[in-house]
Design an enzyme around this catalytic site. Structure first.
Site, PDB file in Angstrom:
ATOM      1  N   GLU A 191      20.504  57.156  52.783  1.00  0.00           N
ATOM      2  CA  GLU A 191      20.339  58.130  53.565  1.00  0.00           C
ATOM      3  C   GLU A 191      18.968  58.256  54.111  1.00  0.00           C
ATOM      4  O   GLU A 191      18.632  57.694  54.995  1.00  0.00           O
ATOM      5  CB  GLU A 191      20.931  59.639  53.087  1.00  0.00           C
ATOM      6  CG  GLU A 191      21.104  60.926  53.824  1.00  0.00           C
ATOM      7  CD  GLU A 191      21.258  61.962  53.328  1.00  0.00           C
ATOM      8  OE1 GLU A 191      20.753  62.162  52.067  1.00  0.00           O
ATOM      9  OE2 GLU A 191      22.075  62.872  53.614  1.00  0.00           O
ATOM     10  N   GLU A 212      24.866  65.408  58.672  1.00  0.00           N
ATOM     11  CA  GLU A 212      25.229  66.692  58.002  1.00  0.00           C
ATOM     12  C   GLU A 212      24.427  67.736  58.432  1.00  0.00           C
ATOM     13  O   GLU A 212      24.886  69.015  58.447  1.00  0.00           O
ATOM     14  CB  GLU A 212      25.066  66.259  56.478  1.00  0.00           C
ATOM     15  CG  GLU A 212      23.715  65.957  55.959  1.00  0.00           C
ATOM     16  CD  GLU A 212      23.457  66.054  54.625  1.00  0.00           C
ATOM     17  OE1 GLU A 212      24.659  65.935  53.714  1.00  0.00           O
ATOM     18  OE2 GLU A 212      22.401  66.066  53.878  1.00  0.00           O
TER      19      GLU A 212
HETATM   20  C1  NOJ Z   1      24.141  65.489  50.081  1.00  0.00           C
HETATM   21  C2  NOJ Z   1      24.559  64.182  50.666  1.00  0.00           C
HETATM   22  O1  NOJ Z   1      23.827  63.855  51.570  1.00  0.00           O
HETATM   23  C3  NOJ Z   1      26.002  64.643  51.326  1.00  0.00           C
HETATM   24  O2  NOJ Z   1      26.192  63.530  52.118  1.00  0.00           O
HETATM   25  C4  NOJ Z   1      27.050  64.953  50.052  1.00  0.00           C
HETATM   26  O3  NOJ Z   1      28.071  65.203  50.476  1.00  0.00           O
HETATM   27  C5  NOJ Z   1      26.376  66.055  49.202  1.00  0.00           C
HETATM   28  N1  NOJ Z   1      24.934  65.926  49.039  1.00  0.00           N
HETATM   29  C6  NOJ Z   1      26.896  66.164  47.829  1.00  0.00           C
HETATM   30  O4  NOJ Z   1      26.788  65.188  47.054  1.00  0.00           O
HETATM   31 CA    CA Z   2      21.339  64.633  51.994  1.00  0.00          CA
END
Ligand code: NOJ
Ligand code: CA
Length: 704
Positions: A503, A509
């Site tokens: 990431e 997100e």
């Molecule tokens: C942050 C991550 O980027 C996300 O994709 C994930 O769902 C959450 N943490 C929980 O682990």
């Molecule tokens: Ca993240």
């Protein structure tokens, strides 16, 4: 074209060899010239591009803890040069073949006062330059502690930069486009506006840093092959416009513990007057070591769906019982608790995603919140929250894996470590064994929260070693890794191709946490993606998140057509269709593109590019003769006139164009799209329009 020339400004006779103390190294096409010299014993270099300075004289060296620095007092005791021209085949990638063509110069330096040796190696390519420090095996330098690396990158003046603030623990920031001279003021403002920002300097930025001079030269600064070393930031002296390396400290404030023989990562400069060359550059992959694994047949690109967006943006939750009350894990008797109605990773819901994946040809289903521990979010305090092997009572791991495997689908593992790397390392072997037992071959890992051991940072040497340990241990089990919140990639996926994703930036997100800037995906390929692919998780079709979850007031700052384009513009061998089966059900005609788009390519051609404005790329499927084109545009929208000259001139094709409708707009009309088909050849041209925050996606399939 000469490879390098020793300039006889001054010479030193050492060990019977007579060597100059300055050298000029040119790129194979002669457009980039690096000059290296010792100026009064200080290693110094500068770089010219097409006859103009792009890096002004800059000094190199390291400051050590408790002993003489490796910064000055050097003599040149030898030099070597060589040329490499080879072509290699990545296991997966934007292209099936990559040319690695450079001229190399190696300066052997000695500090007579300490009798220590240090080498500096330069590689000069047509698309840029890399250099690194090497510390050969020697008597007078065995172990040493780095206080700071002082590698300078002196800019030829004020210029435009696309930057995020320096930070030892997160890269999840929105990019700012500004002049270098404006960074200090903007950073101060952003710290006031956003208290979560923990930057260490008012002019410290992260790499990969994209820059553009006023006369149109693009320069990208980053690093390659970050192994057993701490991650580099750049600190700007904004009076003189000189960047200098600033490493991530460890818990004691030191910046690295090295033992000879040792080497630093490469410091990289991608240079061109054409923005498209920034995106097609393979400099960072080329500077990494070849693949470390003999057998790579188990490493396969993955297209997946998952029980995820409904937790991030929608009404579901990871935990089985409460939301996040932070209770003590060992006081919860799960057998006695009823599952919360919002627990997403339950048998029935997971089966729904498996059925959807099987029906539409996806390889895997990610399931987050399957294992106990989410109620006790105390990773900052203790280090034993998750064991990575105990499912919640409503997640039947055996049944669900059989159900998936019977339908030709795999479940993707999720390991949220809550930042406790120590706990993860303790459980890693049994966690990977469990994956073997049930047939998982890919894991998404995560490092949310402060790192344990306490005081270590996400990007320090200790954690960088941890991330690589997780990848190489996974390889022993034929497991692929996608690390979230891990250090930004530096091309290590060439050497360890089971590192199929990271990431390390704001992904989709953030559309649920207030929204990404509409220009975000026109910057990421210039910055974050230079080091390797990103698990960006595109494919959101319902932009008004309030519709999904009454408590979510965020809006996805993109048109639907642009969400399709991201599968092409955001290169990754791991692509998620992040929205839910229900949301896809509303736009099945557009969903067809996500079903069709490949995740591995034999050729990529960047057709148009400008950071912060637009990117258009055409890619050829590795397993067929079909082509796919994607465009992502900023809030200004974009008009393209494309010639399809990349197509085979002897064939006819059917192009299916998924475009923004005339009245589409990321804010108030994101789902307005058109789908048209037409016959095209290599002589065809297409006139296309991307709406503000929009884009387009095209599949081009040969006619039988
Ligand atoms: C942050 C991550 O980027 C996300 O994709 C994930 O769902 C959450 N943490 C929980 O682990
Ligand atoms: Ca993240």
């Amino acid at each position: 074209m000469h490879l390098f020339k020793s300039l006889s400004l001054a010479t030193a006779a050492v060990c019977g060899l007579t060597v100059a103390n300055a050298a000029e190294i040119s790129s194979p096409n002669g457009e980039i010239i690096v000059n290296f010299s010792l100026e009064s014993g200080v290693p110094t270099y500068h770089v010219d591009y097409k006859g103009k300075p792009i890096i002004l004289p800059s000094t190199l060296g390291l400051e050590l803890v408790g002993t003489t620095n490796l910064m000055d007092g050097f003599e040149l005791i030898g030099e070597n040069s060589s040329t490499q021209d080879e072509t290699w085949e990545p296991v997966w990638g934007e292209n099936s073949q990559i040319r690695n063509h450079y001229n190399e110069y190696l300066a052997h330096l000695k500090q007579p006062a300490t009798e220590r040796l240090m080498d500096i190696r330069f590689r000069v390519y047509d698309d840029g330059v890399g250099f690194r420090y090497e510390f050969p095996m020697q008597d007078k330098l065995v172990y040493f502690v780095v206080k700071e690396e002082h590698s300078q990158f002196a800019m030829p003046g004020d210029m435009t930069a696309w930057w995020i603030a320096g930070d030892y623990d997160t890269q999840e920031y929105a990019y700012t486009e500004s002049r270098l001279s404006e960074i200090r003021g903007l950073m101060e403002k952003s710290i006031i506006d956003n208290l979560s920002q923990t930057t260490f300097s008012p002019t410290g930025v992260q790499t990969s840093l994209q820059l553009k001079t006023d006369d149109g030269i693009y320069l990208n600064l980053h690093e390659a092959a970050l192994v057993d070393y701490s991650c580099m930031h750049l600190n700007l002296d904004d009076k003189n416009m000189v960047f200098e390396s600033w490493l991530t400290p460890d818990a004691m404030g030191n910046k690295g513990h090295l033992q000879c023989p040792a080497k630093s990562p490469w410091r990289t400069m991608i240079i061109s007057d054409d923005a498209r060359d920034m995106l097609s550059s393979n400099l960072i992959l080329n500077l990494n070591e070849p693949c470390a694994y003999e057998d790579t047949s188990w490493i396969k690109p993955v297209k997946y769906v998952g029980v995820w967006w409904e937790m991030i943006a929608g009404p579901s939750q990871w935990s089985y019982t409460w939301d996040y009350p932070s209770v003590k894990l060992d006081t919860i008797d799960y057998a006695q608790c009823k599952p919360h109605s919002r627990h997403g990773a339950n048998n029935e819901n997971v089966k729904k995603y498996i059925d959807f994946a099987a029906e539409h040809g996806f390889d895997q289903v990610l399931v987050e919140g399957w294992n106990i521990g989410w109620e006790d979010w105390s990773g900052n305090w203790k280090d034993y929250v998750f064991d990575f092997v105990t499912p919640y009572p409503d997640f039947d791991i055996d049944m669900l894996n059989k159900y998936a495997n019977d339908r030709g689908v795999k479940i993707m593992m999720h390991h949220e470590t809550s930042g406790s790397a120590r706990n993860y390392e303790r459980h890693m072997a049994v966690a990977y064994d469990l994956m073997d037992k049930y047939g998982y071959n890919a894991v998404k890992s995560g490092y949310v929260g402060n790192i344990l051991p306490r005081g270590e940072h996400h990007y320090g040497q200790w954690m960088n070693n941890h991330y690589l340990y997780a990848v190489t241990e996974a390889a022993k089990h034929h497991i692929m890794v996608n690390g979230h919140e891990a250090v930004r990639p530096t091309g290590l996926c060439r050497t360890y191709p089971n590192l199929i994703g990271n990431e390390s930036a704001c992904g989709t997100e953030y559309e649920s946490f207030g929204g990404n800037k509409p220009s975000h995906t026109t910057v990421l390929p210039f910055t974050r993606l230079q080091g390797g692919p990103m698990d960006y998780t595109p494919g959101i079709f319902v932009m008004d998140l309030n519709e999904f979850n009454p408590e979510n007031h965020s809006h996805v700052n993109s048109t639907l057509a642009r969400q399709l384009a991201l599968y092409v513009t955001m290169y990754s061998p791991l692509q998620m269709a992040a929205d839910t089966p229900e949301h896809y059900g509303r736009y099945m005609d557009a969903f067809q593109f996500i079903k069709d788009v490949p995740v591995d390519w034999s050729e990529s051609h960047y057709l148009e590019a400008e950071p912060g404005r637009y990117i258009t790329v055409a890619r050829k499927d590795k397993n067929s003769d079909s082509w796919f084109v994607g465009n992502t545009s900023s809030e200004h929208g974009h008009k393209s006139n494309l010639t399809l000259s990349f197509l085979d001139p002897d064939r006819k094709y059917i192009a299916t164009i998924y475009a923004d409708a005339k009245d589409a707009h990321y804010k108030d009309n994101p789902q307005a799209y058109t789908i048209t088909t037409k016959e095209v050849t290599s002589k065809s041209s297409l006139s296309l329009n991307a709406a503000p925050g929009g884009g387009y996606a095209i599949s081009i399939v040969p006619k039988p």
